[in-house]
Design a protein around this motif. Sequence first.
Motif, mmCIF file in Angstrom:
data_model
loop_
_atom_site.group_PDB
_atom_site.id
_atom_site.type_symbol
_atom_site.label_atom_id
_atom_site.label_comp_id
_atom_site.label_asym_id
_atom_site.label_seq_id
_atom_site.Cartn_x
_atom_site.Cartn_y
_atom_site.Cartn_z
ATOM 1 N N VAL A 371 41.453 -31.277 25.471
ATOM 2 C CA VAL A 371 40.454 -30.282 25.108
ATOM 3 C C VAL A 371 41.022 -28.894 25.357
ATOM 4 O O VAL A 371 41.529 -28.613 26.451
ATOM 5 N N ILE A 372 40.971 -28.039 24.337
ATOM 6 C CA ILE A 372 41.309 -26.626 24.475
ATOM 7 C C ILE A 372 40.029 -25.841 24.228
ATOM 8 O O ILE A 372 39.415 -25.976 23.160
ATOM 9 N N GLU A 373 39.607 -25.060 25.205
ATOM 10 C CA GLU A 373 38.319 -24.407 25.090
ATOM 11 C C GLU A 373 38.405 -22.917 25.392
ATOM 12 O O GLU A 373 39.282 -22.458 26.138
ATOM 13 N N ILE A 374 37.484 -22.175 24.785
ATOM 14 C CA ILE A 374 37.353 -20.737 25.005
ATOM 15 C C ILE A 374 35.934 -20.480 25.498
ATOM 16 O O ILE A 374 34.959 -20.855 24.818
ATOM 17 N N ARG A 375 35.816 -19.856 26.671
ATOM 18 C CA ARG A 375 34.511 -19.549 27.258
ATOM 19 C C ARG A 375 34.309 -18.038 27.298
ATOM 20 O O ARG A 375 35.190 -17.311 27.768
ATOM 21 N N ASP A 376 33.154 -17.589 26.833
ATOM 22 C CA ASP A 376 32.832 -16.167 26.945
ATOM 23 C C ASP A 376 31.599 -15.991 27.826
ATOM 24 O O ASP A 376 30.971 -16.967 28.238
ATOM 25 N N SER A 377 31.269 -14.755 28.107
ATOM 26 C CA SER A 377 30.129 -14.426 28.972
ATOM 27 C C SER A 377 29.104 -13.584 28.229
ATOM 28 O O SER A 377 28.482 -12.687 28.798
ATOM 29 N N GLY A 378 28.935 -13.877 26.949
ATOM 30 C CA GLY A 378 27.980 -13.132 26.151
ATOM 31 C C GLY A 378 26.569 -13.661 26.300
ATOM 32 O O GLY A 378 26.216 -14.309 27.288
ATOM 33 N N SER A 379 25.771 -13.438 25.271
ATOM 34 C CA SER A 379 24.368 -13.862 25.304
ATOM 35 C C SER A 379 24.181 -15.299 24.846
ATOM 36 O O SER A 379 23.059 -15.810 24.826
ATOM 37 N N GLY A 380 25.268 -15.947 24.429
ATOM 38 C CA GLY A 380 25.168 -17.333 23.981
ATOM 39 C C GLY A 380 24.826 -17.453 22.509
ATOM 40 O O GLY A 380 24.721 -16.451 21.792
#
Length: 436
Positions: A371-380
């Motif tokens: 699994v290669i994943e990108i996580r952000d901290s926006g509003s979803g």
Amino acid sequence: MFKSMKKLTERLELRSIESILTLFIGSCLLALSGLTVFILWYSSASVLVVCSLLVLLICPFALLCWYVRSALLNPFYRFSAVLEAIRHEDYSLRANPKFNQGAVKLLADEITAMSLELQSRKSQYDQQAVLVLRLIEQLATPIVVLNKAHKLHHANEAFSNWRKQPWQTLRHTNADDLGFTLAENKWQLSDESHIAKWQLRHSQFTMQEQSYQLLVLTNIEQVVYHTEQIAWQKMTRVLSHEINNSLSPIKSLAQTLQDMLKGNDDFANLDPALKVIVERSTGLMQFVNRYANLSKQFDVHIAQCEIAPLLHSVSNLFDYPIEIKCDAPYVLADKVLLEQVLVNLVKNAIEASKSHQPIELNAYGQGKQIVIEIRDSGSGIQNTDNLFVPFYTTKAQGKGIGLNLCRNMIEQQGAKLTLSNREDKAGAIAQCWFNI
């Protein structure tokens, strides 16, 4: 005489060969003893002579009768033990009677032949059962095998992913606790959220003389997605053809008018309008051509690709804090296409993030997948149902093409792209799932 013996046998309830032999031996001993006493008494023999002859005659005869009885019954006891072992699927025991000829030897040979035949069949059934279970393990859709008590007997890796825990830890769990209910001889899913996304099919089969229930889960969303994808591809070809055929002459005529009216001050006010027509025609044609890439078949070259250098290469393209955590060394993918997908997803994550919070770029193994994943901290993600709908976008300047193009690139590599909201805090997660 025979009728009287039969009545006597029925009266004594002699229902076994042991009791018949015991009665026969007892009758013979009693008859021999009576005959001996009568002869000796008739010959006026003394009591001492009578007792001595009785001991000398009756005891050896009794021992001989007991030996004959044991010799007749022992083969049956051995056959019983062998048959009991066969009933418990133990085919290693043999009768080996003392008789080398006759009916007992023939019966022993038949039991041995039956044991070898059943052993061969069991071996074939075991091989077939192992083959079936291995085939189930290789399938990508969740599959469950329940025993006759409706408890989990076997499953595959896809079911473990569906339950989010190894199926081995759920062995012998009741079907109700797994989320399956049996109503009117039909298996159903008990969770309403699963019913909307999964279709349950079932059948019954026999393996190793045991009855099992086979439950197969089919992802309805994937079927719907593939149907929609085919429909969008057909519509894309029609739209691209019709729009390009209409815009090309419009753009050509506008450019021709521009050339004809150059230097003519009387029509100078038309030049801006013609320029707008040319620019908008060019922009619309580029947009249509870009949208056509959604169904484009790429020249895919799958190879073993190092993940860590790839993640750092993508990170270096952006002047933005990106935290990288790589726990998987390699992935089978097309490096060029994968890099393009990651660039697009990281760009989306940066645009969605707030207050310059770092983007998380992770890689790890999960079961038989990387699994290669990108996580952000926006509003979803506000509307997950429209994520991959063409032309749908939440960006002011967006075209609604990027995510569809990324999914097309990922799926042509035999992988899968998913997007969801984070559970630990606000933000979204984009995950690329590759098979090992």
